[in-house]
Every structure is written in C-alpha cells, then in structure tokens.
Design a protein around this motif. Structure first.
Motif, PDB file in Angstrom:
ATOM      1  N   LYS A  13       0.834  -1.205   0.000  1.00 26.29           N
ATOM      2  CA  LYS A  13       0.000   0.000   0.000  1.00 26.29           C
ATOM      3  C   LYS A  13       0.864   1.250   0.000  1.00 26.29           C
ATOM      4  O   LYS A  13       0.605   2.204  -0.736  1.00 26.29           O
ATOM      5  CB  LYS A  13      -0.942   0.000   1.199  1.00 26.29           C
ATOM      6  CG  LYS A  13      -1.839   1.233   1.212  1.00 26.29           C
ATOM      7  CD  LYS A  13      -2.774   1.239   2.393  1.00 26.29           C
ATOM      8  CE  LYS A  13      -3.704   2.420   2.426  1.00 26.29           C
ATOM      9  NZ  LYS A  13      -3.281   3.648   1.830  1.00 26.29           N
ATOM     10  N   ARG A  14       1.920   1.263   0.811  1.00 26.78           N
ATOM     11  CA  ARG A  14       2.782   2.452   0.884  1.00 26.78           C
ATOM     12  C   ARG A  14       3.504   2.687  -0.443  1.00 26.78           C
ATOM     13  O   ARG A  14       3.603   3.827  -0.904  1.00 26.78           O
ATOM     14  CB  ARG A  14       3.788   2.312   2.030  1.00 26.78           C
ATOM     15  CG  ARG A  14       4.648   3.533   2.203  1.00 26.78           C
ATOM     16  CD  ARG A  14       3.803   4.751   2.582  1.00 26.78           C
ATOM     17  NE  ARG A  14       4.639   5.921   2.643  1.00 26.78           N
ATOM     18  CZ  ARG A  14       4.326   7.114   2.144  1.00 26.78           C
ATOM     19  NH1 ARG A  14       3.151   7.298   1.571  1.00 26.78           N
ATOM     20  NH2 ARG A  14       5.153   8.114   2.227  1.00 26.78           N
ATOM     21  N   ILE A  18       3.066   6.015  -2.744  1.00 26.74           N
ATOM     22  CA  ILE A  18       4.196   6.865  -3.156  1.00 26.74           C
ATOM     23  C   ILE A  18       4.183   7.057  -4.667  1.00 26.74           C
ATOM     24  O   ILE A  18       4.330   8.173  -5.168  1.00 26.74           O
ATOM     25  CB  ILE A  18       5.536   6.256  -2.692  1.00 26.74           C
ATOM     26  CG1 ILE A  18       5.660   6.336  -1.168  1.00 26.74           C
ATOM     27  CG2 ILE A  18       6.714   6.965  -3.368  1.00 26.74           C
ATOM     28  CD1 ILE A  18       6.816   5.530  -0.595  1.00 26.74           C
ATOM     29  N   ILE A  19       4.011   5.970  -5.382  1.00 28.85           N
ATOM     30  CA  ILE A  19       4.000   6.039  -6.848  1.00 28.85           C
ATOM     31  C   ILE A  19       2.837   6.909  -7.333  1.00 28.85           C
ATOM     32  O   ILE A  19       3.000   7.742  -8.220  1.00 28.85           O
ATOM     33  CB  ILE A  19       3.948   4.621  -7.452  1.00 28.85           C
ATOM     34  CG1 ILE A  19       5.296   3.926  -7.219  1.00 28.85           C
ATOM     35  CG2 ILE A  19       3.603   4.660  -8.939  1.00 28.85           C
ATOM     36  CD1 ILE A  19       5.305   2.438  -7.543  1.00 28.85           C
ATOM     37  N   GLN A  20       1.662   6.740  -6.733  1.00 29.84           N
ATOM     38  CA  GLN A  20       0.494   7.549  -7.102  1.00 29.84           C
ATOM     39  C   GLN A  20       0.712   9.028  -6.788  1.00 29.84           C
ATOM     40  O   GLN A  20       0.400   9.893  -7.602  1.00 29.84           O
ATOM     41  CB  GLN A  20      -0.756   7.046  -6.369  1.00 29.84           C
ATOM     42  CG  GLN A  20      -1.237   5.697  -6.817  1.00 29.84           C
ATOM     43  CD  GLN A  20      -1.849   5.745  -8.206  1.00 29.84           C
ATOM     44  OE1 GLN A  20      -2.476   6.703  -8.605  1.00 29.84           O
ATOM     45  NE2 GLN A  20      -1.617   4.684  -8.960  1.00 29.84           N
ATOM     46  N   ASP A  81       8.559  -4.962   4.541  1.00 26.90           N
ATOM     47  CA  ASP A  81       7.440  -4.463   5.322  1.00 26.90           C
ATOM     48  C   ASP A  81       7.601  -2.944   5.436  1.00 26.90           C
ATOM     49  O   ASP A  81       8.649  -2.391   5.093  1.00 26.90           O
ATOM     50  CB  ASP A  81       7.431  -5.111   6.708  1.00 26.90           C
ATOM     51  CG  ASP A  81       6.113  -4.946   7.444  1.00 26.90           C
ATOM     52  OD1 ASP A  81       5.145  -4.402   6.859  1.00 26.90           O
ATOM     53  OD2 ASP A  81       6.041  -5.359   8.613  1.00 26.90           O
ATOM     54  N   TYR A  82       6.577  -2.290   5.917  1.00 30.84           N
ATOM     55  CA  TYR A  82       6.626  -0.851   6.138  1.00 30.84           C
ATOM     56  C   TYR A  82       6.098  -0.574   7.533  1.00 30.84           C
ATOM     57  O   TYR A  82       5.040  -1.071   7.914  1.00 30.84           O
ATOM     58  CB  TYR A  82       5.776  -0.118   5.091  1.00 30.84           C
ATOM     59  CG  TYR A  82       5.830   1.378   5.226  1.00 30.84           C
ATOM     60  CD1 TYR A  82       6.940   2.084   4.787  1.00 30.84           C
ATOM     61  CD2 TYR A  82       4.771   2.076   5.797  1.00 30.84           C
ATOM     62  CE1 TYR A  82       6.998   3.461   4.917  1.00 30.84           C
ATOM     63  CE2 TYR A  82       4.825   3.449   5.925  1.00 30.84           C
ATOM     64  CZ  TYR A  82       5.931   4.137   5.484  1.00 30.84           C
ATOM     65  OH  TYR A  82       5.984   5.495   5.619  1.00 30.84           O
ATOM     66  N   LYS A  83       6.856   0.195   8.303  1.00 28.23           N
ATOM     67  CA  LYS A  83       6.485   0.501   9.684  1.00 28.23           C
ATOM     68  C   LYS A  83       6.362   1.999   9.880  1.00 28.23           C
ATOM     69  O   LYS A  83       7.184   2.764   9.396  1.00 28.23           O
ATOM     70  CB  LYS A  83       7.554  -0.018  10.665  1.00 28.23           C
ATOM     71  CG  LYS A  83       7.731  -1.513  10.662  1.00 28.23           C
ATOM     72  CD  LYS A  83       6.586  -2.186  11.344  1.00 28.23           C
ATOM     73  CE  LYS A  83       6.838  -3.688  11.393  1.00 28.23           C
ATOM     74  NZ  LYS A  83       5.712  -4.439  11.822  1.00 28.23           N
ATOM     75  N   GLU A  87       9.385   6.965  16.140  1.00 31.29           N
ATOM     76  CA  GLU A  87      10.710   7.368  15.656  1.00 31.29           C
ATOM     77  C   GLU A  87      10.697   7.742  14.177  1.00 31.29           C
ATOM     78  O   GLU A  87      11.656   8.286  13.661  1.00 31.29           O
ATOM     79  CB  GLU A  87      11.738   6.242  15.861  1.00 31.29           C
ATOM     80  CG  GLU A  87      11.944   5.818  17.289  1.00 31.29           C
ATOM     81  CD  GLU A  87      10.954   4.749  17.735  1.00 31.29           C
ATOM     82  OE1 GLU A  87      10.408   4.012  16.893  1.00 31.29           O
ATOM     83  OE2 GLU A  87      10.710   4.673  18.944  1.00 31.29           O
ATOM     84  N   GLY A  88       9.646   7.407  13.474  1.00 33.70           N
ATOM     85  CA  GLY A  88       9.543   7.699  12.049  1.00 33.70           C
ATOM     86  C   GLY A  88       8.973   6.519  11.291  1.00 33.70           C
ATOM     87  O   GLY A  88       8.587   5.508  11.865  1.00 33.70           O
ATOM     88  N   SER A  89       8.948   6.667   9.986  1.00 35.43           N
ATOM     89  CA  SER A  89       8.427   5.596   9.147  1.00 35.43           C
ATOM     90  C   SER A  89       9.527   5.129   8.205  1.00 35.43           C
ATOM     91  O   SER A  89      10.408   5.909   7.823  1.00 35.43           O
ATOM     92  CB  SER A  89       7.213   6.081   8.360  1.00 35.43           C
ATOM     93  OG  SER A  89       7.557   7.202   7.586  1.00 35.43           O
ATOM     94  N   ARG A  90       9.473   3.835   7.843  1.00 36.52           N
ATOM     95  CA  ARG A  90      10.515   3.291   6.968  1.00 36.52           C
ATOM     96  C   ARG A  90      10.120   1.910   6.466  1.00 36.52           C
ATOM     97  O   ARG A  90       9.294   1.219   7.060  1.00 36.52           O
ATOM     98  CB  ARG A  90      11.842   3.228   7.685  1.00 36.52           C
ATOM     99  CG  ARG A  90      11.839   2.251   8.855  1.00 36.52           C
ATOM    100  CD  ARG A  90      13.163   2.215   9.565  1.00 36.52           C
ATOM    101  NE  ARG A  90      13.145   1.170  10.560  1.00 36.52           N
ATOM    102  CZ  ARG A  90      13.307   1.361  11.849  1.00 36.52           C
ATOM    103  NH1 ARG A  90      13.509   2.563  12.315  1.00 36.52           N
ATOM    104  NH2 ARG A  90      13.280   0.353  12.683  1.00 36.52           N
TER     105      ARG A  90
END
Length: 110
Positions: A13-14, A18-20, A81-83, A87-90
């Motif tokens: 989904k992330r 991003i691409i969209q 995976d995406y978290k 502390e942030g996202s990555r």
C-alpha cells in the motif's frame, strides 16, 4: 512452497501510495544492497523505471519490485514491510540470510 521474495500488505500500500502521489505510474521499487553501515551491508530503496539485464522483477499485491543480481543472492526468502512508529516511518527488510542486524534494521551481515 516458500516464495523467493515477499511483500506485506502495508508495504504494498505504501509503495502504491508513493507512486500515485508522485504521478509516476511506470515506476517500480528497486531494492538493492551496498557495502557499509554498522553491520557490513545496507539496504537501499529507490523508485526506478529502468530494468537492467539480469534484474529480477517481482509483482505482488499490485506493485513491482526490482532486485539486481548481486543483491538478490542476499535477499532470497526475504520480506519487505513498512512501519510507522514514533521514531519515524521506513521500509524494513526481514532477511533470513542475515546473521546479524543493527538496531535500526537497515544494515546486516552474512
């Protein structure tokens, strides 16, 4: 049968978002490894539309991933995976081939 490389719903989904948002529908997420970091190798990510000779291309959950041959040997059986945390996202790679990883999860050794 174990998949060669997997992607979670959250990461898919992330990547799609991003691409969209950048309106670059021809782009794919390239995952690659470089030397360095506190554990020896580092994971890197970039949007790319170029497919080089020997690249592995995976389509799963509506997104495409590109992995070059050198990086692929270290990522077989892995998962992206995406978290999103305080502390942030990555993006995070869960790599069964890594013997050690650093605390941030962006570098590893084999």
């Amino acid at each position: 049968m174990k998949k060669i490389f997997q992607i979670t719903d959250t990461a898919a989904k992330r990547i799609h978002d991003i691409i969209q948002s950048e309106n670059k529908l021809e782009m794919k997420l390239r995952i690659y490894i470089i030397g360095g970091g506190c554990s020896g190798f580092q994971y890197r990510f970039m949007l790319d539309k170029t497919i080089n000779e020997g690249d592995y291309i995976f389509e799963e959950k509506g997104v495409f991933l590109i992995i070059d041959p050198m990086s692929f040997q270290y990522l077989i059986g892995g998962l992206i995976d995406y978290k999103e945390e305080l502390e942030g996202s990555r993006f995070i790679i869960k790599n069964p081939n890594a013997q050690h990883t650093c605390s941030c999860g962006l570098s590893f050794s084999v």
